[in-house]
Each structure stands twice: as structure tokens, then as C-alpha cells.
Enzyme design. Structure first.
Site, PDB file in Angstrom:
ATOM      1  N   LYS A  22       0.840  -1.213   0.000  1.00  0.00           N
ATOM      2  CA  LYS A  22       0.000   0.000   0.000  1.00  0.00           C
ATOM      3  C   LYS A  22       0.866   1.249   0.000  1.00  0.00           C
ATOM      4  O   LYS A  22       0.616   2.196  -0.744  1.00  0.00           O
ATOM      5  CB  LYS A  22      -0.914  -0.003   1.234  1.00  0.00           C
ATOM      6  CG  LYS A  22      -1.633   1.318   1.452  1.00  0.00           C
ATOM      7  CD  LYS A  22      -2.503   1.288   2.676  1.00  0.00           C
ATOM      8  CE  LYS A  22      -1.794   1.666   3.951  1.00  0.00           C
ATOM      9  NZ  LYS A  22      -1.515   3.112   4.107  1.00  0.00           N
ATOM     10  N   ASN A  23       1.898   1.258   0.840  1.00  0.00           N
ATOM     11  CA  ASN A  23       2.694   2.476   0.984  1.00  0.00           C
ATOM     12  C   ASN A  23       3.624   2.738  -0.197  1.00  0.00           C
ATOM     13  O   ASN A  23       4.260   3.784  -0.261  1.00  0.00           O
ATOM     14  CB  ASN A  23       3.502   2.437   2.288  1.00  0.00           C
ATOM     15  CG  ASN A  23       2.590   2.603   3.502  1.00  0.00           C
ATOM     16  OD1 ASN A  23       1.402   2.892   3.353  1.00  0.00           O
ATOM     17  ND2 ASN A  23       3.135   2.406   4.688  1.00  0.00           N
ATOM     18  N   CYS A 116      -4.858  13.023  12.375  1.00  0.00           N
ATOM     19  CA  CYS A 116      -5.461  11.752  12.022  1.00  0.00           C
ATOM     20  C   CYS A 116      -5.511  10.893  13.265  1.00  0.00           C
ATOM     21  O   CYS A 116      -5.152  11.345  14.349  1.00  0.00           O
ATOM     22  CB  CYS A 116      -4.672  11.050  10.921  1.00  0.00           C
ATOM     23  SG  CYS A 116      -3.208  10.225  11.535  1.00  0.00           S
ATOM     24  N   ARG A 121      -0.545  15.483  12.433  1.00  0.00           N
ATOM     25  CA  ARG A 121       0.309  15.085  11.308  1.00  0.00           C
ATOM     26  C   ARG A 121       0.913  16.322  10.673  1.00  0.00           C
ATOM     27  O   ARG A 121       0.440  16.809   9.646  1.00  0.00           O
ATOM     28  CB  ARG A 121      -0.499  14.297  10.264  1.00  0.00           C
ATOM     29  CG  ARG A 121      -1.078  12.995  10.774  1.00  0.00           C
ATOM     30  CD  ARG A 121      -0.022  12.045  11.309  1.00  0.00           C
ATOM     31  NE  ARG A 121       0.699  11.392  10.251  1.00  0.00           N
ATOM     32  CZ  ARG A 121       0.471  10.149   9.861  1.00  0.00           C
ATOM     33  NH1 ARG A 121      -0.446   9.425  10.447  1.00  0.00           N
ATOM     34  NH2 ARG A 121       1.169   9.614   8.881  1.00  0.00           N
ATOM     35  N   ASP A 306       4.424   0.492  11.941  1.00  0.00           N
ATOM     36  CA  ASP A 306       3.164  -0.122  11.494  1.00  0.00           C
ATOM     37  C   ASP A 306       3.027  -1.580  11.945  1.00  0.00           C
ATOM     38  O   ASP A 306       1.915  -2.106  12.017  1.00  0.00           O
ATOM     39  CB  ASP A 306       3.055  -0.065   9.958  1.00  0.00           C
ATOM     40  CG  ASP A 306       2.809   1.354   9.472  1.00  0.00           C
ATOM     41  OD1 ASP A 306       2.490   2.226  10.289  1.00  0.00           O
ATOM     42  OD2 ASP A 306       2.929   1.591   8.247  1.00  0.00           O
ATOM     43  N   ARG A 398      -8.545  -0.318   4.561  1.00  0.00           N
ATOM     44  CA  ARG A 398      -7.572   0.594   3.938  1.00  0.00           C
ATOM     45  C   ARG A 398      -6.279  -0.135   3.576  1.00  0.00           C
ATOM     46  O   ARG A 398      -5.535   0.342   2.721  1.00  0.00           O
ATOM     47  CB  ARG A 398      -7.220   1.743   4.901  1.00  0.00           C
ATOM     48  CG  ARG A 398      -8.314   2.754   5.127  1.00  0.00           C
ATOM     49  CD  ARG A 398      -7.836   3.851   6.056  1.00  0.00           C
ATOM     50  NE  ARG A 398      -6.466   4.216   5.735  1.00  0.00           N
ATOM     51  CZ  ARG A 398      -5.508   4.457   6.632  1.00  0.00           C
ATOM     52  NH1 ARG A 398      -5.767   4.397   7.916  1.00  0.00           N
ATOM     53  NH2 ARG A 398      -4.290   4.770   6.247  1.00  0.00           N
TER      54      ARG A 398
HETATM   55  C1  UD1 Z   1       4.496   6.721   6.216  1.00  0.00           C
HETATM   56  C2  UD1 Z   1       3.579   5.542   6.045  1.00  0.00           C
HETATM   57  C3  UD1 Z   1       3.042   5.076   7.396  1.00  0.00           C
HETATM   58  C4  UD1 Z   1       4.199   4.790   8.334  1.00  0.00           C
HETATM   59  C5  UD1 Z   1       5.138   5.993   8.418  1.00  0.00           C
HETATM   60  C6  UD1 Z   1       6.382   5.740   9.235  1.00  0.00           C
HETATM   61  C7  UD1 Z   1       2.627   5.882   3.863  1.00  0.00           C
HETATM   62  C8  UD1 Z   1       1.407   6.164   3.066  1.00  0.00           C
HETATM   63  N1  UD1 Z   1       2.462   5.906   5.190  1.00  0.00           N
HETATM   64  O1  UD1 Z   1       3.712   7.788   6.767  1.00  0.00           O
HETATM   65  O2  UD1 Z   1       2.271   3.886   7.198  1.00  0.00           O
HETATM   66  O3  UD1 Z   1       3.693   4.518   9.617  1.00  0.00           O
HETATM   67  O4  UD1 Z   1       5.566   6.380   7.085  1.00  0.00           O
HETATM   68  O5  UD1 Z   1       7.072   4.653   8.742  1.00  0.00           O
HETATM   69  O6  UD1 Z   1       3.676   5.595   3.337  1.00  0.00           O
HETATM   70  N2  UD1 Z   1       6.649  14.519  10.650  1.00  0.00           N
HETATM   71  C9  UD1 Z   1       6.834  15.853  10.984  1.00  0.00           C
HETATM   72  N3  UD1 Z   1       6.809  16.784   9.981  1.00  0.00           N
HETATM   73  C10 UD1 Z   1       6.632  16.439   8.673  1.00  0.00           C
HETATM   74  C11 UD1 Z   1       6.463  15.069   8.353  1.00  0.00           C
HETATM   75  C12 UD1 Z   1       6.480  14.123   9.353  1.00  0.00           C
HETATM   76  O7  UD1 Z   1       6.981  16.201  12.151  1.00  0.00           O
HETATM   77  O8  UD1 Z   1       6.620  17.332   7.807  1.00  0.00           O
HETATM   78  C13 UD1 Z   1       6.630  13.508  11.729  1.00  0.00           C
HETATM   79  C14 UD1 Z   1       5.268  12.803  11.824  1.00  0.00           C
HETATM   80  O9  UD1 Z   1       4.386  13.529  12.620  1.00  0.00           O
HETATM   81  C15 UD1 Z   1       5.624  11.486  12.445  1.00  0.00           C
HETATM   82  C16 UD1 Z   1       7.013  11.208  11.866  1.00  0.00           C
HETATM   83  O10 UD1 Z   1       7.504  12.458  11.415  1.00  0.00           O
HETATM   84  O11 UD1 Z   1       5.719  11.608  13.833  1.00  0.00           O
HETATM   85  C17 UD1 Z   1       7.019  10.184  10.753  1.00  0.00           C
HETATM   86  O12 UD1 Z   1       6.247  10.646   9.693  1.00  0.00           O
HETATM   87  P1  UD1 Z   1       6.525  10.202   8.181  1.00  0.00           P
HETATM   88  O13 UD1 Z   1       7.795   9.416   8.095  1.00  0.00           O
HETATM   89  O14 UD1 Z   1       6.398  11.426   7.352  1.00  0.00           O
HETATM   90  O15 UD1 Z   1       5.329   9.221   7.923  1.00  0.00           O
HETATM   91  P2  UD1 Z   1       4.260   9.282   6.752  1.00  0.00           P
HETATM   92  O16 UD1 Z   1       4.941   9.536   5.454  1.00  0.00           O
HETATM   93  O17 UD1 Z   1       3.136  10.167   7.143  1.00  0.00           O
END
Ligand code: UD1
Length: 417
Positions: A22-23, A116, A121, A306, A398
Site C-alpha cells: 500500500k505504501n 489523524c 500530522r 506499522d 484501507r
Molecule cells: C508513512 C507511512 C506510514 C508509516 C510511516 C512511518 C505511507 C502512506 N504511510 O507515513 O504507514 O507509519 O511512514 O514509517 O507511506 N513529521 C513531521 N513533519 C513532517 C512530516 C512528518 O513532524 O513534515 C513527523 C510525523 O508527525 C511522524 C514522523 O515524522 O511523527 C514520521 O512521519 P513520516 O515518516 O512522514 O510518515 P508518513 O509519510 O506520514
């Protein structure tokens, strides 16, 4: 109301063929917008998040056709650059469309994703990187208005945290930017490498994906291509936990064991016998699972956040106490109350959860709080004595295709109602 009813304590035995990740599919579908032609994507799972991504593509003017697990996206004509709020809300990770829409249309208008079920987020890393690439961004009234009429320009970007989504957005924005972009402290997840492989097959020049330094040399345009999505490592971890709690034996087919290293080593420490043969991974569970002192979730190649929830369900029936330290999402432990309703003994304090293993869980009426929390409830229900009903399964839809059918084929007593 729909849900699952599970009669637990049936040993799972057999094979599961993993679906596409999915990711990986979500950023790759965003990437099809940068391709000025047709992308044929194989091994696309049939999941509600993928359908939400398809709706966004169609809204922006792409033509999408699904045949089984193959999606054909014709993005020869992409007119739109606005994603309406209702589509953004359908899928939290829709923010990954931002970089791709900007690359293709020199601008994008979409609503901020907000919080979320896993907590706030923030997208500050996405925003500041896009600004570094030359995008001017106006954030007001919950709407992101992004413009770069003079095109994107390659630059050096250092992420303060290796965010998966931010790394993907930068790559997608930079593939057709002028000059070279270098990402330092990039996320190293296999899904990033899969996105880079897809883009490179379309004529992009992305080097170093899978390491913490990714270099993207901008090219003029991307052209028609074909790509097969990697298998889903979180689906794999979930089925391994499911078989382990029932004392069963399972073989995962189409599995890349190298993507699962910390999960497999945790399962081995818990007493499972793991055998890897090419793309098959077999788990044979012990009579009773053992504790593992500490499980720390970390960015890849660390233990994936995850997989933490299904693993927590597993340790709730192991001998002794195990500790989980969650380093990625602050609300990951919301599922604990539901697991405790089933007789688990889990206490939490901030980012730490202590799981005191019990001999038996017992069936109860529980509800999913999030996707992987839902997977944890299924694992717990398979281990529990008696009947468990699981509500709010739209969370599970999902991320897991044919979950009920696959578990039934393994010998589980599970029905959808
Ligand atoms: C992706 C995955 C999700 C997985 C996560 C971590 C997808 C669709 N989803 O989510 O299943 O759990 O990686 O492996 O691929 N953060 C910030 N600022 C930002 C971006 C992120 O502070 O601009 C923080 C987030 O709040 C979180 C952490 O960084 O605490 C990790 O987020 P991120 O690696 O961006 O995860 P996703 O891409 O949202």
C-alpha cells in the site's frame, strides 16, 4: 454496521500470497501524474486507500483503468491542479500528491491534511523542502496554495527527521526540476526505492534511494512506462503474527525477507522458527511464545511502527513481560484499551507500553481505532478463547485485501457481517 466475527484458538496453517505494498502504490500513483503518457502499474492491491488515490487522479484529468491487480493510468492530459477537501480527507496520505501536482502543473491547491487517528500530522518538512525548491506557498484557511510559475530548481535539502512522505514529495517534485537536488537524511524505506525504480523506468534520474543521501538529476519529462509494485511488508508482518499466536505454521509467498529483518528477528527471539527460501518465508510457532525485553520502533531499517500494533497483540499472550517504545507516532497506543477489553494486561505511559503476557485472551466486542490497531485486534481475536466481534473495520479495509478469505483459507473461523 459491518464487522468481523472471529472464533479464536484455531491453529492457522497454510500459504498466503502477499499483495502489493500500500505504501508504495500511493506515491507511485502520485508519480504517474508526472509521466506525460501511460503508466501501467502491476500488483496494485484493491484497497480503499488505493481507490481514493484513483479518484484524485481522475479528478485531475487522468484516465484510469483497473484490470485485476493492474492499474493503467493515462496522464497524457492533466488539466487540474486543485484537489478538493472531500478527496483529501478520504485518504490521510493524499499529501503525497503535492510534489507530483506541482511538478506537472507548476502549482497545486489542496487542503492541509490536519490530524489523524495517530495524532497530529505536521507537514512542515514537506513545506520547507518545497519552498527550498522554489515553490511559493500560501497557507490560509486550511488551504495550501502552491505556485512556481518559473519552474522548480534543484537544491540541497537536509531533513531534520527522515520523513517518508517528505522524502517522497521531494523526489516527485525534483524529478523534472532544473538541475540537481540532493536529499540528506532521506528516509530509507523500501517503498522509497520502489518509487525511485518506477520513476527511473519512466526516464527519471534518481540515485541513492534506500540510502540516506538521494540525488535527483532533473530531466525534461517522463515517458510511458510499466512497473510492478513490491510486496507489502506490513501485511507480511501481520500474517506472521496471526499464525504465531495460534501456534500455527504459515508460508508467505512473494515476500522480500530483507524488508522484514527486524520483524523476523523479533519473532525468532519470541521462539518462532523462521525459514527463508527465495521469496518464501515460513514461520513455525512454538507451543508458547516468549517475551522479548524491548521493541523500539524506528525509521527503516529499524522496527517498523506499522508492525508494532500486531506485534503487541502477539506479546499479550507471550510468557513474561515485553516493553514497546514508540518513537514515530504519539497515538499509536490507542488500541491498547480495546486489547485490554479482551483480557490483555497492557499499561502505557507516554511513548512506552508494558505488555504483561497472559495465558489466554477472551472474546469481546471491540472496535478498530486505526488501520494497524485493527490488525492487532484480528491477531488478538485469533488467539482468544471464544467469540470476538470487531467493529469499525473500514480502517482495516484501507490496508488489507481479502483478509477474511486469506485467514479462512488458513483455517481461521472468521466471518464478515
Ligand atoms: C508513512 C507511512 C506510514 C508509516 C510511516 C512511518 C505511507 C502512506 N504511510 O507515513 O504507514 O507509519 O511512514 O514509517 O507511506 N513529521 C513531521 N513533519 C513532517 C512530516 C512528518 O513532524 O513534515 C513527523 C510525523 O508527525 C511522524 C514522523 O515524522 O511523527 C514520521 O512521519 P513520516 O515518516 O512522514 O510518515 P508518513 O509519510 O506520514
Amino acid at each position: 454496521m459491518s464487522g468481523f466475527a472471529v472464533v479464536g484458538q484455531k491453529k492457522l496453517n497454510g500459504f498466503v500470497n502477499l499483495h502489493g505494498a500500500k505504501n508504495s502504490v500511493l506515491p507511485i500513483l502520485a508519480g504517474t501524474l508526472v509521466v506525460e503518457g501511460v503508466s501501467v502499474i502491476h500488483n496494485c492491491p484493491q484497497l480503499s486507500d488505493v481507490e481514493a488515490a484513483v479518484k484524485i487522479l481522475e479528478h485531475l484529468g487522468a484516465q484510469v483503468e483497473r484490470k485485476g491487480h493492474t492499474l493503467t493510468v493515462d496522464a497524457t492530459y492533466v488539466e487540474g491542479c486543485e484537489i478538493p477537501d472531500v478527496l483529501m480527507r478520504e485518504m490521510r496520505s493524499s499529501i503525497v500528491f503535492l510534489g507530483a501536482v506541482i511538478a506537472r502543473r507548476k502549482g497545486a491547491v489542496l487542503s492541509s491534511p490536519g490530524g489523524c487517528e495517530l495524532g497530529p500530522r505536521p507537514i512542515d518538512l514537506h513545506i520547507s523542502a518545497l519552498k527550498d525548491l522554489g515553490v511559493s506557498i500560501d497557507e490560509s484557511g486550511g488551504v495550501l496554495d502552491c505556485r512556481c510559475f518559473n519552474g522548480l530548481k534543484g537544491t540541497e535539502i537536509t531533513l531534520s527527521f527522515p520523513s517518508v512522505g517528505a522524502t517522497e514529495n521531494i523526489i516527485l517534485a525534483a524529478v523534472t526540476a532544473k538541475g540537481t537536488t540532493v536529499i540528506h537524511n532521506a528516509a530509507r524505506e523500501p517503498e522509497i526505492s520502489d518509487l525511485a525504480d518506477f520513476l527511473n523506468s519512466a526516464g527519471a534520474n534518481v540515485q541513492g534511494a534506500g540510502s540516506d543521501r538521494i540525488e535527483i538529476k532533473g530531466v525534461k519529462a517522463l515517458f510511458s512506462t510499466e512497473h510492478t509494485v513490491i510486496p507489502d511488508r506490513i501485511e507480511a508482518a501481520t500474517y506472521l503474527c496471526a499464525a504465531a499466536v495460534t501456534g500455527g505454521k504459515i508460508t508467505l509467498q512473494n515476500c522480500v525477507s530483507g524488508h522484514l529483518t527486524p520483524v523476523l528477528s523479533t519473532l525468532k527471539s519470541a521462539g518462532c522458527n523462521i525459514m527463508v527460501h527465495n521469496r518464501n518465508v515460513t514461520l513455525i510457532a512454538p507451543a508458547r511464545l516468549k517475551r522479548v525485553p524491548v521493541i523500539r520502533t524506528m525509521p527503516y531499517p529499524g522496527f517498523p511502527t506499522d508492525a508494532g500494533s500486531p506485534m503487541m497483540a502477539l506479546f499479550s499472550v507471550a510468557e513474561g513481560s515485553s516493553m514497546f517504545i514508540e518513537n514515530i507516532f504519539e497515538n499509536r497506543f490507542r488500541i491498547v484499551d480495546e486489547l485490554n477489553r479482551m483480557g490483555a494486561k497492557i499499561t502505557t505511559n507516554g511513548r512506552v507500553a508494558v505488555v504483561e503476557g497472559v495465558y489466554n485472551l477472551s472474546g469481546a466486542n471491540v472496535e478498530c481505532t486505526d488501520l494497524r490497531g485493527g490488525a492487532a485486534l484480528v491477531v488478538a481475536a485469533l488467539a482468544a478463547k471464544g467469540v470476538t466481534t470487531i467493529g469499525k473495520i473500514e480502517h482495516i479495509n484501507r490496508g488489507y485485501e481479502n483478509l477474511v478469505e486469506n485467514l479462512e483459507a488458513l483455517g481461521a473461523d472468521i466471518t464478515r457481517f
